[in-house]
Design a protein around this motif. Structure first.
Motif, PDB file in Angstrom:
ATOM      1  N   ASP A 140     -45.256 -15.227  70.325  1.00  0.00           N
ATOM      2  CA  ASP A 140     -46.513 -15.970  70.391  1.00  0.00           C
ATOM      3  C   ASP A 140     -46.538 -16.935  71.568  1.00  0.00           C
ATOM      4  OD1 ASP A 140     -44.478 -17.347  69.079  1.00  0.00           O
ATOM      5  OD2 ASP A 140     -45.885 -18.668  68.051  1.00  0.00           O
ATOM      6  N   GLN A 141     -45.373 -17.155  72.193  1.00  0.00           N
ATOM      7  CA  GLN A 141     -45.304 -18.007  73.382  1.00  0.00           C
ATOM      8  C   GLN A 141     -45.192 -17.202  74.671  1.00  0.00           C
ATOM      9  OE1 GLN A 141     -45.782 -21.263  72.991  1.00  0.00           O
ATOM     10  NE2 GLN A 141     -45.984 -20.787  70.806  1.00  0.00           N
ATOM     11  N   ASP A 142     -45.080 -15.890  74.548  1.00  0.00           N
ATOM     12  CA  ASP A 142     -45.002 -15.043  75.733  1.00  0.00           C
ATOM     13  C   ASP A 142     -46.345 -15.070  76.462  1.00  0.00           C
ATOM     14  OD1 ASP A 142     -45.533 -12.151  76.965  1.00  0.00           O
ATOM     15  OD2 ASP A 142     -43.365 -12.501  76.971  1.00  0.00           O
ATOM     16  N   GLU A 143     -46.307 -15.329  77.766  1.00  0.00           N
ATOM     17  CA  GLU A 143     -47.553 -15.517  78.510  1.00  0.00           C
ATOM     18  C   GLU A 143     -48.410 -14.248  78.531  1.00  0.00           C
ATOM     19  OE1 GLU A 143     -50.590 -17.271  79.982  1.00  0.00           O
ATOM     20  OE2 GLU A 143     -48.779 -18.346  79.348  1.00  0.00           O
ATOM     21  N   ALA A 144     -47.764 -13.082  78.630  1.00  0.00           N
ATOM     22  CA  ALA A 144     -48.550 -11.840  78.632  1.00  0.00           C
ATOM     23  C   ALA A 144     -49.247 -11.640  77.298  1.00  0.00           C
ATOM     24  CB  ALA A 144     -47.642 -10.651  78.935  1.00  0.00           C
ATOM     25  N   VAL A 145     -48.538 -11.961  76.199  1.00  0.00           N
ATOM     26  CA  VAL A 145     -49.144 -11.840  74.872  1.00  0.00           C
ATOM     27  C   VAL A 145     -50.276 -12.845  74.720  1.00  0.00           C
ATOM     28  CG1 VAL A 145     -48.730 -12.064  72.392  1.00  0.00           C
ATOM     29  CG2 VAL A 145     -47.036 -10.934  73.850  1.00  0.00           C
ATOM     30  N   ARG A 146     -50.051 -14.071  75.162  1.00  0.00           N
ATOM     31  CA  ARG A 146     -51.085 -15.102  75.046  1.00  0.00           C
ATOM     32  C   ARG A 146     -52.314 -14.729  75.876  1.00  0.00           C
ATOM     33  NH1 ARG A 146     -49.392 -19.831  72.758  1.00  0.00           N
ATOM     34  NH2 ARG A 146     -50.957 -21.038  73.879  1.00  0.00           N
ATOM     35  N   ALA A 147     -52.093 -14.076  77.014  1.00  0.00           N
ATOM     36  CA  ALA A 147     -53.233 -13.646  77.826  1.00  0.00           C
ATOM     37  C   ALA A 147     -54.056 -12.598  77.080  1.00  0.00           C
ATOM     38  CB  ALA A 147     -52.748 -13.091  79.170  1.00  0.00           C
ATOM     39  N   ARG A 148     -53.376 -11.668  76.396  1.00  0.00           N
ATOM     40  CA  ARG A 148     -54.111 -10.662  75.617  1.00  0.00           C
ATOM     41  C   ARG A 148     -54.844 -11.304  74.449  1.00  0.00           C
ATOM     42  NH1 ARG A 148     -49.358  -7.582  76.509  1.00  0.00           N
ATOM     43  NH2 ARG A 148     -48.663  -7.814  74.338  1.00  0.00           N
ATOM     44  N   ILE A 149     -54.231 -12.306  73.837  1.00  0.00           N
ATOM     45  CA  ILE A 149     -54.890 -13.008  72.732  1.00  0.00           C
ATOM     46  C   ILE A 149     -56.137 -13.716  73.240  1.00  0.00           C
ATOM     47  CG2 ILE A 149     -54.657 -14.933  71.105  1.00  0.00           C
ATOM     48  CD1 ILE A 149     -51.701 -14.142  70.802  1.00  0.00           C
ATOM     49  N   ARG A 150     -56.022 -14.341  74.417  1.00  0.00           N
ATOM     50  CA  ARG A 150     -57.202 -15.021  74.969  1.00  0.00           C
ATOM     51  C   ARG A 150     -58.324 -14.029  75.262  1.00  0.00           C
ATOM     52  NH1 ARG A 150     -53.145 -17.965  77.774  1.00  0.00           N
ATOM     53  NH2 ARG A 150     -53.409 -16.651  79.629  1.00  0.00           N
ATOM     54  N   ARG A 151     -57.956 -12.854  75.797  1.00  0.00           N
ATOM     55  CA  ARG A 151     -58.990 -11.847  76.079  1.00  0.00           C
ATOM     56  C   ARG A 151     -59.643 -11.381  74.784  1.00  0.00           C
ATOM     57  NH1 ARG A 151     -55.216 -10.108  80.020  1.00  0.00           N
ATOM     58  NH2 ARG A 151     -54.425  -8.449  78.658  1.00  0.00           N
ATOM     59  N   ALA A 152     -58.824 -11.158  73.747  1.00  0.00           N
ATOM     60  CA  ALA A 152     -59.384 -10.731  72.455  1.00  0.00           C
ATOM     61  C   ALA A 152     -60.285 -11.814  71.878  1.00  0.00           C
ATOM     62  CB  ALA A 152     -58.248 -10.405  71.476  1.00  0.00           C
TER      63      ALA A 152
ATOM     64  N   LYS B 139     -48.820  -8.976  57.935  1.00  0.00           N
ATOM     65  CA  LYS B 139     -48.402 -10.374  58.027  1.00  0.00           C
ATOM     66  C   LYS B 139     -46.891 -10.492  58.215  1.00  0.00           C
ATOM     67  CE  LYS B 139     -52.274 -12.678  55.794  1.00  0.00           C
ATOM     68  NZ  LYS B 139     -52.651 -13.368  57.053  1.00  0.00           N
ATOM     69  N   ALA B 140     -46.139  -9.576  57.615  1.00  0.00           N
ATOM     70  CA  ALA B 140     -44.691  -9.593  57.800  1.00  0.00           C
ATOM     71  C   ALA B 140     -44.325  -9.316  59.256  1.00  0.00           C
ATOM     72  CB  ALA B 140     -44.030  -8.570  56.875  1.00  0.00           C
ATOM     73  N   VAL B 141     -45.005  -8.356  59.870  1.00  0.00           N
ATOM     74  CA  VAL B 141     -44.747  -8.045  61.280  1.00  0.00           C
ATOM     75  C   VAL B 141     -45.170  -9.217  62.164  1.00  0.00           C
ATOM     76  CG1 VAL B 141     -45.382  -6.526  63.192  1.00  0.00           C
ATOM     77  CG2 VAL B 141     -44.878  -5.555  60.953  1.00  0.00           C
ATOM     78  N   THR B 142     -46.312  -9.844  61.842  1.00  0.00           N
ATOM     79  CA  THR B 142     -46.744 -11.013  62.613  1.00  0.00           C
ATOM     80  C   THR B 142     -45.712 -12.132  62.528  1.00  0.00           C
ATOM     81  OG1 THR B 142     -49.073 -10.473  62.233  1.00  0.00           O
ATOM     82  CG2 THR B 142     -48.568 -12.724  62.883  1.00  0.00           C
ATOM     83  N   ALA B 143     -45.178 -12.345  61.317  1.00  0.00           N
ATOM     84  CA  ALA B 143     -44.158 -13.384  61.149  1.00  0.00           C
ATOM     85  C   ALA B 143     -42.916 -13.064  61.973  1.00  0.00           C
ATOM     86  CB  ALA B 143     -43.799 -13.525  59.672  1.00  0.00           C
ATOM     87  N   ALA B 144     -42.520 -11.796  61.999  1.00  0.00           N
ATOM     88  CA  ALA B 144     -41.354 -11.397  62.796  1.00  0.00           C
ATOM     89  C   ALA B 144     -41.603 -11.644  64.277  1.00  0.00           C
ATOM     90  CB  ALA B 144     -41.036  -9.926  62.542  1.00  0.00           C
ATOM     91  N   ALA B 145     -42.841 -11.364  64.738  1.00  0.00           N
ATOM     92  CA  ALA B 145     -43.174 -11.592  66.143  1.00  0.00           C
ATOM     93  C   ALA B 145     -43.110 -13.074  66.482  1.00  0.00           C
ATOM     94  CB  ALA B 145     -44.563 -11.032  66.444  1.00  0.00           C
ATOM     95  N   ARG B 146     -43.570 -13.929  65.557  1.00  0.00           N
ATOM     96  CA  ARG B 146     -43.503 -15.374  65.807  1.00  0.00           C
ATOM     97  C   ARG B 146     -42.055 -15.850  65.842  1.00  0.00           C
ATOM     98  NH1 ARG B 146     -48.508 -17.640  65.548  1.00  0.00           N
ATOM     99  NH2 ARG B 146     -50.124 -16.487  64.398  1.00  0.00           N
ATOM    100  N   ARG B 147     -41.222 -15.329  64.929  1.00  0.00           N
ATOM    101  CA  ARG B 147     -39.810 -15.726  64.936  1.00  0.00           C
ATOM    102  C   ARG B 147     -39.135 -15.335  66.246  1.00  0.00           C
ATOM    103  NH1 ARG B 147     -39.988 -13.636  59.678  1.00  0.00           N
ATOM    104  NH2 ARG B 147     -38.837 -11.770  60.326  1.00  0.00           N
TER     105      ARG B 147
END
Length: 320
Positions: free
Chosen positions: A107-119, A95-103
């Protein structure tokens, strides 16, 4: 029933935990549990008990239990009082790493969001398929398929044979001459053969005609118990000398023996049927790889072959 494989991150977590646990003590060792602290009875169900918060986001006992289920089987039996603190550290770190990624705005990066959508799509697919077929893979369904495909199947002949496999015909004839001179078939096989069953005197056990290549099967099923092939038999694997020990009519396997294979077959069939139902419930538009609309001729079925002239007689069948 679930179709979901163990996530890769859980395997990595399990390996990390394995190293830590082995460093602390063997899994079989007992570690005294800490004395429970005096506390009032929880007002929430046990699974919803909050065991940590990260930036206000709760980690519950149910989260720990779910993480434990994702561990390799050999770690699941570790005492909870030793395992859960390690799992909790892993969840807090995650959760700490996830929070760092959001900061960082990832979470707004389109490539990351595309992977999240696939997952997300993969999780939804697995969940829907599991729910769709869970009620269909029942013991009654398995038994019905067993009766249809296995129990009423005609008995099939099997032979129990030994063989000596060598690279050349001359070596096969030398082995055959030894046996005709009184040598024990199994002893010659152990000494000369290069094929399966050599250590067991060339013993192949019982097999059906369809289990073997045609050349070998034809020769073996032509022999009676105690008989040895008159001449060496050539197959794609080399030259064989064959001895048949027994013949029998194979009885169908019991339901308990056949159930795992039947379950797998039924599962595959139900998944295919469910996918087909899902496809039939949606509208599909196909485009060319450059995004353009296909021409009518691109998707047209190929023309059927012309029928032969009525005056031409049909070809006579040939024997294989």
């Amino acid at each position: 029933m679930t179709l979901r494989p163990r996530p890769a991150h859980s395997l990595r977590m399990g390996l990390a935990l394995a190293a830590v646990l082995c460093a602390v003590q063997p899994l079989g060792a007992q570690q005294p549990a800490p004395a429970p602290a005096q506390a009032p009875a929880p007002a929430t169900p046990p699974g919803e008990t909050v065991v940590a918060r990260v930036n206000g986001e709760a980690i519950t006992l149910a989260d720990l239990a779910a993480a434990a289920r994702d561990l390799p089987e050999e770690l699941r039996g570790a005492p909870p009082q030793m395992l859960y603190p390690l799992l909790l550290d892993q969840l807090i770190a995650g959760k700490a790493v996830t929070a760092a990624a959001r900061r960082a705005g990832l979470d707004q990066d389109e490539a990351v969001r595309a992977r999240i959508r696939r997952a997300e799509e993969q999780e939804l697919q697995q969940a829907w398929l599991s729910a769709e077929i869970a009620s269909r893979i029942t013991e009654d369904a398995l038994r019905a398929r067993y009766q249809q495909q296995v129990a009423n199947r005609p008995a099939e002949e099997e032979v129990h044979a030994r063989h000596i496999l060598v690279p050349t015909e001359s070596e096969a004839r030398a082995a055959l001459a030894e046996i005709r001179g009184g040598a024990d078939f199994a002893e010659v096989a152990q000494r000369r053969s290069t094929g399966p069953g050599t250590r067991e005197g060339g013993d192949l056990g019982f097999f059906k005609r369809s289990d073997m290549v045609p050349e070998f099967a034809e020769a073996a099923f032509a022999l009676q118990p105690g008989q040895i092939s008159e001449n060496p038999v050539r197959s794609p694997f080399g030259w064989h000398v064959i001895k048949v020990e027994e013949r029998r009519q194979a009885t169908p396997p019991s339901f308990e023996e056949a159930a795992p294979q039947i379950r797998q077959q039924l599962l595959q069939a139900e998944v295919q049927a469910a996918v087909e139902r899902a496809r039939n419930a949606v509208t599909v538009e196909r485009f060319n790889l450059d995004g353009s609309t296909p021409r009518a001729t691109d998707s047209a079925e190929p023309p059927a072959p012309a029928a032969p002239p009525a005056s031409r007689p049909a070809a006579a069948p040939t024997r294989r």
